[in-house]
Design a protein around this motif. Structure first.
Motif, PDB file in Angstrom:
ATOM      1  N   ASP A  11       0.859  -1.196   0.000  1.00  0.00           N
ATOM      2  CA  ASP A  11       0.000   0.000   0.000  1.00  0.00           C
ATOM      3  C   ASP A  11       0.893   1.243   0.000  1.00  0.00           C
ATOM      4  N   PRO A  12       0.990   1.957  -1.134  1.00  0.00           N
ATOM      5  CA  PRO A  12       1.900   3.105  -1.217  1.00  0.00           C
ATOM      6  C   PRO A  12       1.623   4.186  -0.189  1.00  0.00           C
ATOM      7  N   SER A  13       0.327   4.504   0.046  1.00  0.00           N
ATOM      8  CA  SER A  13       0.016   5.585   0.987  1.00  0.00           C
ATOM      9  C   SER A  13       0.429   5.216   2.408  1.00  0.00           C
ATOM     10  N   ALA A  14       0.161   3.963   2.800  1.00  0.00           N
ATOM     11  CA  ALA A  14       0.594   3.512   4.118  1.00  0.00           C
ATOM     12  C   ALA A  14       2.118   3.444   4.194  1.00  0.00           C
ATOM     13  N   GLY A  15       2.741   3.132   3.082  1.00  0.00           N
ATOM     14  CA  GLY A  15       4.199   3.088   3.028  1.00  0.00           C
ATOM     15  C   GLY A  15       4.820   4.448   3.272  1.00  0.00           C
ATOM     16  N   ILE A  16       4.167   5.475   2.769  1.00  0.00           N
ATOM     17  CA  ILE A  16       4.669   6.842   2.981  1.00  0.00           C
ATOM     18  C   ILE A  16       4.632   7.197   4.463  1.00  0.00           C
ATOM     19  N   ASP A  17       3.536   6.810   5.124  1.00  0.00           N
ATOM     20  CA  ASP A  17       3.432   7.069   6.572  1.00  0.00           C
ATOM     21  C   ASP A  17       4.537   6.333   7.330  1.00  0.00           C
ATOM     22  N   LEU A  18       4.797   5.098   6.931  1.00  0.00           N
ATOM     23  CA  LEU A  18       5.834   4.309   7.586  1.00  0.00           C
ATOM     24  C   LEU A  18       7.206   4.941   7.350  1.00  0.00           C
ATOM     25  N   ARG A  19       7.441   5.368   6.130  1.00  0.00           N
ATOM     26  CA  ARG A  19       8.725   5.997   5.822  1.00  0.00           C
ATOM     27  C   ARG A  19       8.922   7.267   6.627  1.00  0.00           C
ATOM     28  N   GLN A  20       7.881   8.067   6.744  1.00  0.00           N
ATOM     29  CA  GLN A  20       7.990   9.316   7.509  1.00  0.00           C
ATOM     30  C   GLN A  20       8.290   9.032   8.983  1.00  0.00           C
ATOM     31  N   GLY A  21       7.673   7.964   9.533  1.00  0.00           N
ATOM     32  CA  GLY A  21       7.939   7.611  10.918  1.00  0.00           C
ATOM     33  C   GLY A  21       9.383   7.177  11.124  1.00  0.00           C
ATOM     34  N   LEU A  22       9.928   6.431  10.177  1.00  0.00           N
ATOM     35  CA  LEU A  22      11.322   5.996  10.271  1.00  0.00           C
ATOM     36  C   LEU A  22      12.284   7.163  10.081  1.00  0.00           C
ATOM     37  N   GLU A  23      11.948   8.046   9.157  1.00  0.00           N
ATOM     38  CA  GLU A  23      12.809   9.204   8.925  1.00  0.00           C
ATOM     39  C   GLU A  23      12.820  10.132  10.131  1.00  0.00           C
ATOM     40  N   ALA A  24      11.695  10.201  10.860  1.00  0.00           N
ATOM     41  CA  ALA A  24      11.648  11.013  12.078  1.00  0.00           C
ATOM     42  C   ALA A  24      12.580  10.459  13.152  1.00  0.00           C
ATOM     43  N   ALA A  25      12.905   9.143  13.025  1.00  0.00           N
ATOM     44  CA  ALA A  25      13.846   8.512  13.961  1.00  0.00           C
ATOM     45  C   ALA A  25      15.259   8.503  13.390  1.00  0.00           C
ATOM     46  N   ASP A  26      15.485   9.315  12.353  1.00  0.00           N
ATOM     47  CA  ASP A  26      16.818   9.508  11.762  1.00  0.00           C
ATOM     48  C   ASP A  26      17.304   8.344  10.912  1.00  0.00           C
ATOM     49  N   TYR A  27      16.380   7.496  10.410  1.00  0.00           N
ATOM     50  CA  TYR A  27      16.751   6.502   9.419  1.00  0.00           C
ATOM     51  C   TYR A  27      16.502   7.074   8.027  1.00  0.00           C
TER      52      TYR A  27
END
Length: 227
Positions: A11-27
């Motif tokens: 699911d691309p839209s859910a993937g974007i949310d997941l990516r943003q959460g990981l990027e907020a943790a500096d990944y």
């Protein structure tokens, strides 16, 4: 420069949310929706981990994990799923995943699981470990018997290293849990039993030996005795 984490999300839209959460943790994150593209990227880059969320059958998960392992055998794989029964967890682990996480879950739990996976490659490394004809190379995360390589998941390898560090001596389930898993799993010795079962299938059964002994009520011992 390659990203830290590869996310395979149907699911691309859910993937974007997941990516943003990981990027907020500096990944840094590579997000893909195609299994073939994911396999190509794994072959090109040394990711710290792969997060896989494909709501498909166990057989499809097995094929996908197998393809990722073919491109890079030691990449840690965390399967995310909305399914909640034990059979799905077993299927994910049997498919070659190193960990399994039911969603939805908090970002803190996801990050804790991710840290548990990625720290496998950041601890101090050991010299080549040998127990009879069984050998382990913690630097390159390789294992084999004699001249034959054995493919293990990152978690299976970590469990085997704990046993190989103490050849002939019993290692408790608690020690293995403390060293290999995060706090989420440390009250569940069954997860150790499952990985021992998988190790026996891979390092013992094909060679007609029994090198992992069960120490009843305590843990396991790695020996050179067969039969």
């Amino acid at each position: 420069m390659a990203a830290d984490i590869l996310v395979l999300k149907a699911d691309p839209s859910a993937g974007i949310d997941l990516r943003q959460g990981l990027e907020a943790a500096d990944y840094s994150v590579d997000l893909v929706v195609d299994k073939g593209v994911a396999a190509q990227l794994v072959g090109r880059h040394s990711y710290m981990a792969v997060l896989m969320d494909i709501p498909e059958s166990g057989s499809t998960q097995r094929r996908t994990c197998a393809e990722l392992r073919k491109r890079r055998r030691d990449v840690p794989i965390l399967v995310l799923t909305q399914k909640g029964d034990e059979r799905d967890e077993v299927e994910a682990l049997d498919a070659g995943a190193d960990d399994y996480l039911r969603t939805p879950c908090s970002r803190e739990v996801l990050l804790a699981r991710l840290r548990a996976l990625t720290r496998r490659g950041t601890r101090s490394v050991d010299r080549l470990l040998r127990i009879g004809d069984l050998w382990l190379d913690p630097v390159h995360r390789r294992c084999g018997r004699g001249r034959r390589d054995i493919t293990l998941t990152a978690r299976e390898f970590a469990v085997l290293v704990q046993l190989a560090r103490h050849p002939g001596k019993a290692v408790s389930k608690k020690v293995i849990l403390d060293e290999v898993w995060d706090m989420t799993y440390r009250s569940n010795p069954a997860v150790v039993e499952w990985h021992i079962c998988m190790l026996r299938r891979k390092i013992d059964a094909p060679f007609g030996v029994r090198s992992i002994e069960t120490v009843r009520g305590f843990g396991y011992r790695l020996t050179t005795v067969d039969g």
